[in-house]
Design an enzyme around this catalytic site. Structure first.
Site, PDB file in Angstrom:
ATOM      1  N   ASP A  45       0.839  -1.209   0.000  1.00  0.00           N
ATOM      2  CA  ASP A  45       0.000   0.000   0.000  1.00  0.00           C
ATOM      3  C   ASP A  45       0.874   1.259   0.000  1.00  0.00           C
ATOM      4  O   ASP A  45       0.542   2.262  -0.630  1.00  0.00           O
ATOM      5  CB  ASP A  45      -0.905   0.012   1.235  1.00  0.00           C
ATOM      6  CG  ASP A  45      -2.036  -0.998   1.118  1.00  0.00           C
ATOM      7  OD1 ASP A  45      -2.435  -1.309  -0.023  1.00  0.00           O
ATOM      8  OD2 ASP A  45      -2.510  -1.475   2.166  1.00  0.00           O
ATOM      9  N   GLY A  46       2.003   1.186   0.725  1.00  0.00           N
ATOM     10  CA  GLY A  46       2.918   2.329   0.792  1.00  0.00           C
ATOM     11  C   GLY A  46       3.462   2.706  -0.587  1.00  0.00           C
ATOM     12  O   GLY A  46       3.674   3.891  -0.870  1.00  0.00           O
ATOM     13  N   ASN A 122      -4.763   8.769   2.192  1.00  0.00           N
ATOM     14  CA  ASN A 122      -5.182   8.122   3.443  1.00  0.00           C
ATOM     15  C   ASN A 122      -5.611   9.148   4.494  1.00  0.00           C
ATOM     16  O   ASN A 122      -6.743   9.155   4.923  1.00  0.00           O
ATOM     17  CB  ASN A 122      -4.039   7.305   4.049  1.00  0.00           C
ATOM     18  CG  ASN A 122      -4.031   5.866   3.576  1.00  0.00           C
ATOM     19  OD1 ASN A 122      -4.966   5.417   2.921  1.00  0.00           O
ATOM     20  ND2 ASN A 122      -2.969   5.148   3.892  1.00  0.00           N
ATOM     21  N   GLU A 123      -4.654   9.993   4.909  1.00  0.00           N
ATOM     22  CA  GLU A 123      -4.955  10.903   6.015  1.00  0.00           C
ATOM     23  C   GLU A 123      -3.875  11.950   6.197  1.00  0.00           C
ATOM     24  O   GLU A 123      -2.783  11.847   5.640  1.00  0.00           O
ATOM     25  CB  GLU A 123      -5.113  10.141   7.356  1.00  0.00           C
ATOM     26  CG  GLU A 123      -3.834   9.679   8.024  1.00  0.00           C
ATOM     27  CD  GLU A 123      -3.193   8.472   7.402  1.00  0.00           C
ATOM     28  OE1 GLU A 123      -2.108   8.633   6.818  1.00  0.00           O
ATOM     29  OE2 GLU A 123      -3.756   7.378   7.480  1.00  0.00           O
ATOM     30  N   ASP A 150      -2.578  14.129  22.376  1.00  0.00           N
ATOM     31  CA  ASP A 150      -1.422  13.749  21.539  1.00  0.00           C
ATOM     32  C   ASP A 150      -1.554  14.250  20.113  1.00  0.00           C
ATOM     33  O   ASP A 150      -0.564  14.594  19.482  1.00  0.00           O
ATOM     34  CB  ASP A 150      -1.284  12.223  21.503  1.00  0.00           C
ATOM     35  CG  ASP A 150      -0.682  11.687  22.794  1.00  0.00           C
ATOM     36  OD1 ASP A 150      -0.421  12.494  23.708  1.00  0.00           O
ATOM     37  OD2 ASP A 150      -0.484  10.460  22.886  1.00  0.00           O
TER      38      ASP A 150
END
Ligand code: NAD
Length: 264
Positions: A45-46, A122-123, A150
């Site tokens: 996926d990367g 993705n994000e 965080d």
């Protein structure tokens, strides 16, 4: 048709990439890494995330397909043994394309520095480097909450099965034009309060983060990390652009979710 192949760079992925390239050249397709109609990513996926970022300037003209040389991926869903079949599909058939929404991120700085625009498949996350991150979170121009903790993860529906899922976010079908906001370890007590649940915003609803303290934080866009200083705000919404995946066979999203997280 013009194509390119992007390998993760390990031995197996390089060998398979070369095979795909040779087959497609035999079918008289044109190898064109500058302006491909289709990008075949070989790795995980990367690798597909890297390919996406390489071609964000021509998303409307480029389709992606992924071959996995490790485990089944969400983007890399063709097996190495199926490469011949995939190549014939690419060479012989006008392929079907599915389009999914991506996330637009605009980072504005204090002072003269120009704003920067990114797209994420993705994000995007914001995470403190030390101490707690304190940010006002506005939705559609209204203050919704002051986050303390965080960090925050703002994901696309395609990315909902990635980092977002690890934060307790919902898995969304990738066809939905939405963005999802998930918290990373928010501080909640009588002084500080956040909603605590992931939020799903529809298209055209903008989310704005405004840092309130001087803590250094990092911003990630998919696999990329940007160190940020002097940030005035970070704005998120569903982008006008979409990512296009070449589809040669049905692979229903919920089947993929089941095979990835429950059982084959
Ligand atoms: P990586 O090598 O650390 O791989 C992360 C894992 O995420 C891989 O198993 C990959 O297959 C999976 N993944 C990537 N996109 C996915 C998707 N849309 N749905 C389901 N699984 C997905 O890093 P990478 O390969 O460069 O990928 C970067 C991605 O890693 C980021 O976009 C983020 O989503 C994810 N990530 C997850 C966590 C976490 O779950 N705690 C932490 C950091 C990064």
């Amino acid at each position: 048709m013009r194509f390119t192949v992007r390998s993760r760079g390990d031995h197996d992925s390089n060998m398979i990439s070369q095979r795909i390239k040779n087959y497609l050249l035999e079918f008289s397709l044109e190898f064109d890494p500058e302006s491909p109609d289709i990008v075949i990513s070989v790795g995980g996926d990367g690798t597909l995330l890297e390919a996406f970022h390489e071609y964000t300037h021509r998303l409307s003209e480029t389709a992606f397909v992924g071959v996995h040389t490790g485990h089944l991926g969400f983007y890399a869903d063709w097996q190495p043994e199926e490469v011949e079949k995939l190549v014939i599909h690419i060479a012989k058939t006008p392929f079907k394309v599915v389009e999914y929404p991506v996330l637009e991120v605009i980072i504005r700085h204090n002072g003269e520095r120009k704003s920067e625009r990114f797209l994420a498949l993705n994000e995007c996350t914001v995470k403190s480097m030390e101490g707690s991150l304190v940010m006002d979170l506005e939705i559609k121009g209204d203050l919704f909450e002051t986050f303390r903790g965080d960090g925050l993860c703002i994901s696309t529906p395609s990315g909902s099965t990635a980092y977002n899922k690890a934060l307790g976010g919902a898995i969304l079908h990738p066809s939905l034009s939405t963005i999802q906001i998930a918290e990373m370890a928010s501080i909640n007590n009588r002084v500080y309060r956040t909603v605590g649940s992931p939020l799903v915003l529809p298209q055209h609803h903008t989310c704005l983060l405004k840092p309130k303290n001087n803590v250094d934080f990092q911003v990630t866009i998919d696999h990329l990390t940007l160190l940020q200083q002097e940030v005035k705000s970070i704005q998120y919404r569903v982008a006008e652009e979409k990512v296009r995946f070449a589809r040669f066979r049905p692979f229903p999203f919920w089947k993929r979710v089941k095979e990835s997280f429950i059982a084959e």
